[in-house]
Design a protein around this motif. Structure first.
Motif, PDB file in Angstrom:
ATOM      1  N   LYS A  37       0.863  -1.195   0.000  1.00 33.11           N
ATOM      2  CA  LYS A  37       0.000   0.000   0.000  1.00 33.11           C
ATOM      3  C   LYS A  37       0.891   1.233   0.000  1.00 33.11           C
ATOM      4  N   GLN A  77      -0.460   7.920   0.743  1.00 35.39           N
ATOM      5  CA  GLN A  77      -1.228   8.909  -0.021  1.00 35.39           C
ATOM      6  C   GLN A  77      -0.823  10.315   0.371  1.00 35.39           C
ATOM      7  N   SER A 128       1.781  14.194  -7.730  1.00 31.75           N
ATOM      8  CA  SER A 128       1.582  13.394  -6.520  1.00 31.75           C
ATOM      9  C   SER A 128       1.889  11.932  -6.798  1.00 31.75           C
ATOM     10  N   GLY A 145       1.850   8.009  -6.949  1.00 33.63           N
ATOM     11  CA  GLY A 145       0.863   6.950  -7.090  1.00 33.63           C
ATOM     12  C   GLY A 145       1.549   5.627  -7.390  1.00 33.63           C
ATOM     13  N   ALA A 146       0.740   4.574  -7.509  1.00 29.90           N
ATOM     14  CA  ALA A 146       1.291   3.237  -7.712  1.00 29.90           C
ATOM     15  C   ALA A 146       2.094   3.156  -9.004  1.00 29.90           C
ATOM     16  N   LYS A 147       1.638   3.900 -10.055  1.00 26.88           N
ATOM     17  CA  LYS A 147       2.320   3.797 -11.355  1.00 26.88           C
ATOM     18  C   LYS A 147       3.760   4.294 -11.288  1.00 26.88           C
ATOM     19  N   ALA A 162       0.533  -2.077 -11.023  1.00 26.84           N
ATOM     20  CA  ALA A 162      -0.320  -1.212 -10.214  1.00 26.84           C
ATOM     21  C   ALA A 162      -1.701  -1.843 -10.177  1.00 26.84           C
ATOM     22  N   GLY A 207      -4.114  -0.612  -8.202  1.00 27.12           N
ATOM     23  CA  GLY A 207      -4.972   0.423  -7.643  1.00 27.12           C
ATOM     24  C   GLY A 207      -4.207   1.723  -7.729  1.00 27.12           C
ATOM     25  N   GLU A 208      -4.897   2.822  -7.383  1.00 26.17           N
ATOM     26  CA  GLU A 208      -4.234   4.122  -7.403  1.00 26.17           C
ATOM     27  C   GLU A 208      -3.007   4.113  -6.494  1.00 26.17           C
ATOM     28  N   HIS A 209      -3.156   3.465  -5.353  1.00 23.49           N
ATOM     29  CA  HIS A 209      -2.074   3.441  -4.369  1.00 23.49           C
ATOM     30  C   HIS A 209      -1.794   2.025  -3.908  1.00 23.49           C
ATOM     31  N   GLU A 210      -1.774   1.090  -4.842  1.00 22.34           N
ATOM     32  CA  GLU A 210      -1.502  -0.298  -4.486  1.00 22.34           C
ATOM     33  C   GLU A 210      -0.662  -0.947  -5.585  1.00 22.34           C
TER      34      GLU A 210
END
Lengths: 514, 312
Positions: A105, A108, A117, A119-121, A151, A153-156
């Protein structure tokens, strides 16, 4: 609701406590004094800098870039002061599928230096930077078992491995796994770190300014950091003593006592940061039999090398590459003493009589030449004729190491026991410096890596260490400390076990007093 | 006359370039393993060798290097993959700055010491100056450098121990930053220059025209200035030029002791990384400057002494 009776009781208790214990107040004041102060300009002198340095972590090979890079970038995880894994850009992580699938995780609300910002990418892009056919990254091997990094998720981020690895996330604490923004060139130095790049002049100096939006509010105290390239150890100490630098790395053990005597300077010692090794090629005589190895293990006076060459700033190792700060370190294996008689016994039994040439260079480890000469003397008392040859530092790793039967070498501490074992001791490893090809050993390393049961893992790692201590073809005399020096005005400089410069993150941890 | 010397000078530079290239080929180890160090895996080495073009034959690599330099292209660094000319000329500028500052102090000082020694030849002043200058010649730079650090940086705290300068520093700050390396270099070359100046002046002083001038009743200072100096200027220019050339190429140790970002440090750095193009460029540049300064000394000597202009 507090009734009167209990109020009197607690008030009384409080006044008694206050009257009897002045230390309580003292402690409160001490805590107050240790509160980080903001501001100031930090000047650091670090070695191993080169005019060929790059900001791209796939090209970080030495201390200077580790330290500068850690000012600009964060990792997903880091090793803390207790040698434990701590969250950084990854807030948490968990594994499924028998530790073959790892889900991280991502924190954020973290911003890159240019305002984007996190993110996972970005994480996927940064990790993939070290993979691929053409990669020359030093940590390429850590991701060899990763079949996919995606990735989810946005943050996973989900990482799938081809074989179970219980300690996989620890590997991501390696300094090279710095995170930059997606599709961004690492050479621009855009990270999420405590400092923003102002000027980078390879091999000369780097200037960074504090990141006002740093996500970790407990760190990043000084306004700016100037990291000077100081490869000469005397120049570093001169800079520290004269006040041109407030913090330096790698203090020469021979002059440590002088620094300790100066009231305005202090020494920061990270215990057990390196192993200094004398690998013997196990397929060549006298290392091709157990007695030859044992003779040379009994013939070395470890404590004498520590006292004479390292000024005492090291601890005795038992030919065991696992560091004492590692949670799988086997404390119970008895330390092998210097024993000329036993050495002589095994030496005769090995059937090898001719002189054995030990090729040493300070490139192998600093002080290797002196250590080799001490080894020669202690071995001579056991009737072992060691011929110590000093070879040039140039091309040492290319022409001597892994080529000659007996040489000097060193290894820095690694995030996990497995990282060092599979790097240096398994059959297929390209850095197998003792030509240690033992299928049973490989099987044990593989089993430990995937063993979910903590007690059983511990047992396997114990067996591995027993095997290396008793049968291994490397003489590992000592664990050397990392020695950094700083002005007493520098506060908050903590020691991270096994790593210099507070896990390379001293710049964001310290503040300047007065 | 000057043109032939210039032609020979260029021929020497060309010969040096061949020597440099051949010498670099003979070094143990190759760029890929040196760049990667202990962390070199066979795969990484193979890949890097291919990227750097090290699989091509030496002659073709030499010719393309030479061709590039003749067209002002100093090539691309192996390890940074960036054009070398940028850092090369920044570093050269820094080295010239240090050498120039040193020369501006050392040359007049050396001449002055030489004059005073000759003017008071044989007196205690001469002896004292001789002892001091000979002592400074005997001190190796790394020793006198550390000695100056100990005295002026650590004990007295008058000057910084490291001389890391940057382009955007004001001149005064730069001059103060390089005061110690400059002093070290002054100590290194002062003795040689002043002793040679003294020797040249004494040799010229033993000529018959000096006796004539004395008999004419001229003052010793006037004789030294008007009659002896013009005849001794050739050898003096020569020794000054040699020392200036030494300054340019001999600063390597000083640059490392004082953490000074000059050409010498750049070269040492690239040698340890086996960054062959950078090594070659630095060596060629330094050789070129050395040859140029010697050429300049010859020409100056010709200008100063008309007798040398005619073949006898």
């Amino acid at each position: 609701m507090i009734d009167r009776r209990s109020f009197i009781k607690s008030a009384g208790a409080l006044s008694i406590a206050a009257a009897t214990s002045s230390t309580w107040l003292g402690k409160a004041f001490a805590a107050e004094a240790e509160k980080p102060k903001k501001g100031g300009h930090l000047v650091v002198g670090v070695d191993n800098a080169s005019s060929t340095d790059r900001l791209d972590p796939a090209f970080w090979f030495e201390t200077y870039m580790y330290f500068v890079g850690s000012q600009l970038f964060n990792n997903l995880v880091e090793i803390d002061e207790n040698a434990k894994l701590a969250p950084s850009l990854a807030e948490s992580w968990a594994s499924t599928d028998g530790s073959k699938t790892w889900v991280l995780k991502i924190r954020q609300g973290v911003q890159f230096h240019d305002g984007r910002s996190l993110g996972a990418k970005d994480v996927v892009y940064s990790l993939n930077h070290h993979r691929g056919e053409k990669s020359t990254s030093p940590v390429k091997g850590y991701l060899d078992t990763a079949s996919s990094i995606e990735a989810t998720g946005e943050h996973e981020v989900t990482i799938k491995l081809t074989a179970p690895d219980v300690e996989f996330v620890w590997l991501l604490s390696a300094v090279h796994f710095a995170i930059t923004a997606e599709n961004e060139s690492f050479d621009k130095g855009i990270g999420t770190g405590a400092f923003i790049l102002e000027k980078f002049q390879p091999g000369v100096t780097t200037l960074t300014k504090r990141n006002p939006n740093y996500w970790n509010s407990e760190r990043g105290h000084v306004d700016s950091v100037e990291t000077l390239a100081m490869n000469d150890s005397t120049a570093r100490v001169a800079a520290l003593v004269s006040g041109s630098a407030q913090l330096i790395n790698r203090v020469n053990p021979r002059i440590v006592s002088r620094i300790e005597r100066m009231p305005n300077l202090k020494l920061v010692r990270a215990k057990d940061s390196m192993i200094y090794t004398f690998p013997g090629l196990s397929n060549l005589a006298p290392f091709d039999n157990i007695d030859g190895r044992l003779a040379l293990k009994y013939a070395i006076d470890r404590q004498q090398i520590i006292d004479t060459v390292l000024g005492g700033y090291a601890s005795v190792a038992n030919d065991n590459p696992i560091f004492p700060s590692n949670r799988y370190f086997a404390k119970d294996i008895p330390q092998r003493p210097y024993d000329p008689e036993k050495a002589q016994f095994h030496w005769k039994k090995s059937g090898f009589s001719g002189p054995l040439t030990l090729n040493v260079a300070d490139a192998g480890f600093p002080g290797a030449v002196d250590a080799g000469q001490l080894y020669q003397q202690s071995a001579a008392k056991a009737g072992i004729n060691l011929n110590v040859v000093r070879v040039p530092d140039d091309a040492f790793w290319n022409d001597i190491w892994q080529k000659k039967a007996f040489v000097s070498s060193n290894w820095a501490n690694r995030p996990t026991a497995d990282a060092l074992l599979s790097l240096v001791f398994t059959s297929q490893s390209s850095w197998n410096e003792s030509a240690w090809h033992v299928p049973a050993f490989d099987a044990m390393v593989k089993a430990a890596r995937g063993e979910p049961d903590e007690a059983r893992r511990k047992q396997i790692y114990h067996d591995i260490q027993v095997m290396l201590v008793d049968q291994g073809s490397e003489i590992i005399p000592l664990y050397a400390d990392a020695l950094d020096g700083c002005s007493t005005k520098i506060k908050g400089f903590t020691s991270v076990p096994g790593m210099p410069l507070s896990g390379n993150r001293a710049a964001e941890k310290v503040w300047i007093e007065g | 006359m000057v043109l032939t010397r210039l032609f020979y000078g260029m021929l020497i530079v060309l010969a040096v370039s061949v020597l440099i290239f051949a010498g670099v080929q003979l070094l143990p180890g190759n760029a890929a393993t040196a760049i990667l160090g202990q962390s070199a895996t066979p795969d990484a080495i193979r890949e890097l060798n291919l990227q750097l073009g090290l699989d091509k034959p030496a002659v073709s690599r030499y010719l393309s290097w030479l061709f590039g330099i003749l067209h002002g292209d100093f090539g691309t660094s192996f390890s940074t993959r960036e054009a070398i000319s940028g850092p090369l000329f920044t570093r050269l500028g820094n080295t010239l700055f240090l050498a120039g500052y040193t020369a501006a102090i050392a040359v007049p000082l050396a001449l002055l010491i030489g004059f005073i020694s000759v003017r008071y030849h044989g007196s205690w002043i001469d002896t004292l100056l001789n002892v001091i200058t000979r002592a400074t010649v005997a001190l190796p730079e790394f020793f006198s450098g550390y000695l100056l650090i100990l005295i002026f940086a650590i004990t007295l705290a008058w000057a910084p121990s490291n001389s890391s300068i940057t382009a955007d520093m004001p001149l005064a700050a730069k001059l103060s930053a390089i005061s110690l390396p400059c002093a070290t270099l002054v100590l290194a070359i002062l003795g040689h220059m002043s002793n040679m100046t003294r020797a040249a002046l004494i040799a010229a002083q033993s000529s018959a025209y000096v006796d004539t001038a004395l008999l004419k009743g001229l003052s010793p200072s006037r004789i030294l200035w008007r009659h002896v100096l013009p005849n001794a200027i050739g050898p003096i220019i020569n020794v000054v030029a040699i020392n200036l050339a030494y300054l340019m190429v001999g600063v390597v140790i000083v640059e490392n002791v004082f953490v000074y970002p000059g050409l010498g440090q750049y070269m040492v750095d690239s040698i340890s990384k086996r960054d062959i193009p950078v090594m070659q460029d630095c060596a060629l540049l330094l050789a070129g400057i050395y040859i140029l300064l010697n050429l300049l000394a010859d020409v100056m000597a010709l200008v100063a002494n008309p007798r040398l202009r005619h073949n006898r």
